[in-house]
Design an enzyme around this catalytic site. Structure first.
Site, PDB file in Angstrom:
ATOM      1  N   THR A 264      -0.473 -38.173 -23.448  1.00 58.14           N
ATOM      2  CA  THR A 264      -1.259 -39.123 -22.647  1.00 58.14           C
ATOM      3  C   THR A 264      -1.056 -38.918 -21.148  1.00 58.14           C
ATOM      4  OG1 THR A 264       0.540 -40.740 -22.739  1.00 58.14           O
ATOM      5  CG2 THR A 264      -1.153 -40.908 -24.459  1.00 58.14           C
ATOM      6  N   LEU A 267      -2.101 -41.506 -18.306  1.00 55.89           N
ATOM      7  CA  LEU A 267      -2.411 -42.802 -18.925  1.00 55.89           C
ATOM      8  C   LEU A 267      -1.160 -43.332 -19.619  1.00 55.89           C
ATOM      9  CD1 LEU A 267      -5.768 -41.786 -20.632  1.00 55.89           C
ATOM     10  CD2 LEU A 267      -5.519 -43.120 -18.527  1.00 55.89           C
ATOM     11  N   GLU A 422      14.004 -41.298 -21.696  1.00 57.95           N
ATOM     12  CA  GLU A 422      14.117 -40.432 -20.513  1.00 57.95           C
ATOM     13  C   GLU A 422      14.513 -39.027 -20.909  1.00 57.95           C
ATOM     14  OE1 GLU A 422      16.558 -38.764 -16.947  1.00 57.95           O
ATOM     15  OE2 GLU A 422      17.006 -38.944 -19.078  1.00 57.95           O
TER      16      GLU A 422
END
Lengths: 686, 686
Positions: A264, A267, A422
């Site tokens: 994505t 987005l 992360e």
């Protein structure tokens, strides 16, 4: 009669004076001329006594206890352990006495890559008759129950494609383009397996650089030269005897070159978000790659045939690092054998959470100071990232208590972010910046990142945009260096890392946030938000380790952190105090403590470097650097003017929109350097 | 004694009361509790009496005189006539009594395209033996000295490549993709010249769509059906007898598909700016194209052989529009002849100026309301653009005088822009938005565009983002419709164009700014700034003209404007009053007069259209529109909440940063719809 007159005058005077006093002080002025109640509020500035109170309340033992809870079990992104840390953060930030105004979880569906616990990745040496002559360890050697936890993930290269590669082994140094180029001059790389050491090139790059030469698979390991100052033995040298990496330790990591969710781009990865086809993902290794410990690397590299590699390629093993025949020496047991890599990684879209918490600002709730760190680890992640999370929890506890007790409310809003996933590529923070793109761009004053809070206990390390230097210095001067009551973090710092500023003389050196090493990346490169990254770090005269040796291994545990990284948690405490001080100043200052003249100094420095390196060559091509010089000079002039306006103003008593105007200029300074279409193909770099 | 006591008490009481009065009223409160002088200032709101004064001072005769000066000579971009208008604007905006706080010129080096006066473009009919049987007019027929000015530029297609094309003629209707497709089913288009009429497709598109079929060159003309309600004769029907286009009139124009300087996309075209190679420019016609008058088009089209074109292709000529053999009828004098196009255009980088003027805001100087129009014309440009410039000069005169007299200073800053080189592709405004990208994005409240102020004198026409509807209505209700003292511009407007709003009932219809027809384009598509475009326009029951007939011709003169478009300049006056009223309200309102609930209504309307058109089909492909419905519902809820906060607040008396916070939300509303990387290849559309 005179007495009476005098008495009358005296009484009359007394009545008059009484009347004046009553009239002046006891009767409220009518609303048309009295000062509205918000006039004082709007002039609110930093309260130094509150900062002292904050500093005194930051507790090293609380940090230690935070770390103990956070590292009880492995908490790789989206695992049960990760979910436990989500609940822990929420409980703390929703605490009635020490919590924040509001805390919640923000979920994303993100594309991750995992090994298969039932079918572990394998690295073997296979003879021509298909006999397995050597198998690399599948899990790191246990020294404590921590390493035996069933949730310890097998060392692997996230986003390496699944696949099987077999070929003669070659040694390719760090897997840089120049390394493969040089190697290829001596060895035909087609059909080979390359073994590389960490460092010098990004993780994915070691495979991406190899593939064009026909290399079929890549191994990567950490050379004791690069991480252990040469030490190799776990009998008396490495963990559990010191902070050094044991022979079976393996650095895990994300092997994609980009950051943010890969399906994505641009987005937020919500359920309903459009996802690109998997085959359109870029930046992943094109061939299988697998990390191994130096114990196994030693068994392979020291048996390699071929020419001796150059001096710069040699590591700490007690043998010559040869290029490889390709393959092993005739005299080796592995003579004529291949190395085989079997990778069974699979990709999965999984639910990852950020935990968010907010203290609402009193005067400017629509201005945000964001403080964040990721929550997910590869294994127990005591240092990476839980040292930072423990620090964040401690400073949010102290601030939360002040808010709950009604003693304080910041001028601006403070947002805490505990980012998810992360380790797979800064995913939680990147999705957050994508989801709230406009709001964050328009309202965020600064982002403070404290990921690994303590690499080592020698000195502060700070990186950030040039404008944050001053507030960092102010804060660091008010905090005692760990274990040194008579020396400040600042005075200690300047001993380790310094430069001479034309404006300020000798000062500590603040690094620039040019990379994408932690969650500041999306804030810096995508949003152009003034950011900084803080930690306590090494005495470089004592170690050459690339990073703290247990990084991304099963040895990064509470035991390791409390014994070898920061006994007593005093460096953690110093970071919490310094970062918290910066946070309060950014949130409470009437005028933002961001200095644009320091920015000008940095630009001049970059300009001079560019002139030295390129002006001559460019002139030869008829390209002038004069416009660039002019632009930097214009910036300097504008910065001097803004400083002049600030110093010439009495902003606490002037129309409040003047301070706001100046603050908006300071806040948006870094946004001015964005070029949204500068790199249409380089994800999120603007 | 009692008397004395009573007297004493009386005197004492008198003294006490005197004292109280002195104390309360005569002694200034110490600064800590008295109201700072800026408390009133910061609550500054629209002053309705000032708006009345503004409306009464806007003078139709001043507008007429502005137009007379502006149209004395042709002022195509970068010509001597253009430079005269630059100086005129500067003189007016720097006037000591009616000027602005500051005015200056802002220069750019921009890529333009011109015909060669010494070697005019030619369109001829050439027999097989190379005899020229017909030559199209090179200049329009003069009726007044205006048309004989040596500075009248030859009709041409800016950015058409130079070149020579010769072939059999075909008629391709409007040059849409479907037109060429249909035509190609009957006629082999390879090697032909296509003649097309204006309308239906962009100028450049008529050539771009033709080239893939092997068409060598394109002619374009304005059919009397589309512009003249069918009338053709200049003896008694067209100008100078009416507003209709004379037979030799030719619409000039830019034939590039993009906007902004073509060599410096995304960057302001300054001297030192990097320029892309000319061969990398996209959007230009690939084959020569030249516009001609309908007089010449008639001579060509009515001679065409081949099948009759479909009914929708027929224009107003008294003949059947045939496809073309290709080429002419056997019975025609042009039998077997070719049409030849010789284009001698050349491109040139030239210095173009914007003229900028500013009235500095008193309370929020860092918030901008921008009002603009281009200054350059194709010829005299009385309507396009000088009607708008005359209006801008009149409203800036009235506002400037109020400022110079010390009677008024807006709350926010007002910026006036007189853009250069709009006719070549909105260049001046686009370069301005590129140069001040960050500042304008962060600070601009709204952009008001008044280009052609008066197309005709029937009714207001307004387009804009949905949030501007309310302030447009407020302003239009306060202005008398031209020539109708008892009816407002609003009441007149609703008679011509209306819709029923779920929230407001029957109201005038405000269009959406989806195109790139004037200088609002860069503000809307590149910066996401709330914008509007205003003009007075047609009674559609009286004419079907595509646009006012003298558009981009040598007949768009002061004579034409004052005789046929707006005798008495009362429609100009109504536009100046309406636009000025909107401008003052945007600049002075404590709370910005932008309505996000009206925005929600528009989004709901678009959503319903999308659902009707696509929900069924998408469902069949397993694509849900539920997330879109949810997003629109969320927007509605947020808009209702913001309205609620505004109405529930006493913003003039609350902390000033509250009004600022709300205003920032309103200002940035349109920015939230930007996606900087939505169309990486579509210039400036975000």
């Amino acid at each position: 009669m005179i007495k009476q007159v005098l008495l009358g005058i005296l009484c009359g005077t007394a009545m008059l004076v009484t009347g004046i006093l009553i009239g002046h002080f006891a009767i409220t002025q009518s609303s048309s001329s009295s000062s509205p109640s918000w006039v004082k509020e709007v002039a609110k500035d930093v309260d130094e006594s509150l900062i002292e109170k904050f500093l005194s309340e930051v507790d090293n033992l609380q940090i230690q206890e935070n770390l103990r809870v956070l590292t009880k079990v492995p908490h790789m992104a989206t695992t049960a352990g990760d979910e436990e840390t989500v609940k822990f953060m929420l409980k703390r930030w929703q605490d009635a006495e020490t919590g924040l105004d509001q805390a919640w979880r923000e979920e994303y569906m993100v594309y991750l890559s995992f090994p298969d616990p039932k079918n572990p990745n394998k690295v073997t040496v296979v003879s021509p008759s298909d006999t397995v002559l050597h198998s690399a360890r599948e899990k790191e050697k246990p020294y404590y129950p921590d390493q035996e936890d069933t949730e310890v993930v097998q060392p692997y290269a996230a986003y390496s494609p699944a696949g099987h590669a077999k070929g003669k082994l070659v040694y390719a140094n760090q897997g840089k383009p120049s390394d493969y180029q040089l190697l290829n001059q001596t060895v035909d790389l087609r059909g080979t397996i390359a073994i590389t050491r960490y460092g010098g090139a990004g993780r994915a790059a070691k495979a991406i650089n190899a593939a064009p030469y026909g290399v079929l698979g890549v191994l990567v390991y950490t050379d004791p030269l690069d991480i252990n100052d040469g030490l190799m033995s776990d009998i008396n040298e490495t963990y559990p005897h010191s902070w050094y990496l044991p022979p079976s330790g393996v650095e895990r990591g994300s092997f994609n070159s980009h950051f943010g969710d890969l399906l994505t781009p641009y987005l937020a990865a919500k359920d309903e978000t459009y996802r690109i086809p998997v085959e359109n993902i870029t930046g992943n290794p094109p061939i299988p790659i697998q990390p191994i410990g130096f114990e196994d690397a030693y068994a392979l590299i020291c048996q390699l045939a071929g020419e001796a590699a150059p001096a710069a390629w040699q590591g700490a093993f007690n043998c010559t690092y040869n290029f490889g025949g390709p393959g092993f020496k005739h005299t080796s047991l592995f003579n004529n054998s291949d190395v085989k890599i079997d990778v069974f990684n699979h990709e999965q879209v999984k639910n990852s959470s950020n935990v968010m918490g907010v203290i609402r600002g009193s005067v400017e709730p629509d201005r945000y100071v964001i403080y964040g760190n990721h929550r997910d680890s590869w294994v127990h992640g005591a240092i990476d990232p839980s040292s930072g999370t423990s620090v964040m929890l401690e400073l949010s506890r102290v601030l939360g208590a002040m808010v709950k007790q009604g003693k304080w409310r910041p001028r601006r809003s403070i947002i805490f972010g505990s980012w998810g996933a992360e380790e797979f590529g800064l995913i939680g923070s990147a999705e957050y910046t994508e989801q709230y793109f406009t709001k964050l761009s328009e309202r965020t004053v600064a982002y403070i990142n404290v990921d690994i809070a303590v690499f080592a206990n020698a000195t502060l390390r700070a990186s950030g945009m040039p404008s944050v230097q001053n507030v960092l210095f102010t804060a660091a001067k008010q905090v005692s260096a760990p274990g040194m009551d008579s020396m400040s973090v600042y005075d200690n710092w300047i001993r380790y890392s310094n430069r001479t500023s034309p404006a300020h003389g000798p000062i500590p050196r603040v690094g620039y946030l040019s990379g994408a090493g932690s969650d500041y990346a999306a804030f810096v490169h995508y949003l152009g938000i003034t950011s900084m990254d803080l930690s306590y770090t090494y005495d470089r005269s004592k170690t050459n380790a690339r990073i703290y040796p247990a990084y991304h291994t099963a040895y990064d545990t509470f035991d390791y952190a409390s014994k070898f990284i920061d006994p007593g948690f005093v460096s953690h405490q110093a970071i919490a105090r310094t970062a918290g001080n910066v946070l309060i100043r950014l949130a409470d200052s009437l005028v933002l403590p961001l200095n644009c003249s320091d920015y000008a100094e940095s630009l001049e420095d970059y300009l001079n470097t560019a002139l030295t390196l390129y002006e001559h060559q460019l002139k030869a091509k008829n390209i002038s650097m004069e416009p660039l010089k002019l632009a930097v000079a214009n910036f300097r002039r504008a910065a001097a003017h803004l400083d002049h306006v600030i110093h010439g103003s009495d902003l606490a008593n002037e129309i409040p929109l003047k301070a706001r105007r100046i603050n908006d200029q300071l806040m948006l300074l870094d946004r001015a350097f964005l070029d949204p279409l500068a790199f249409p193909n380089k994800y999120a770099y603007r």
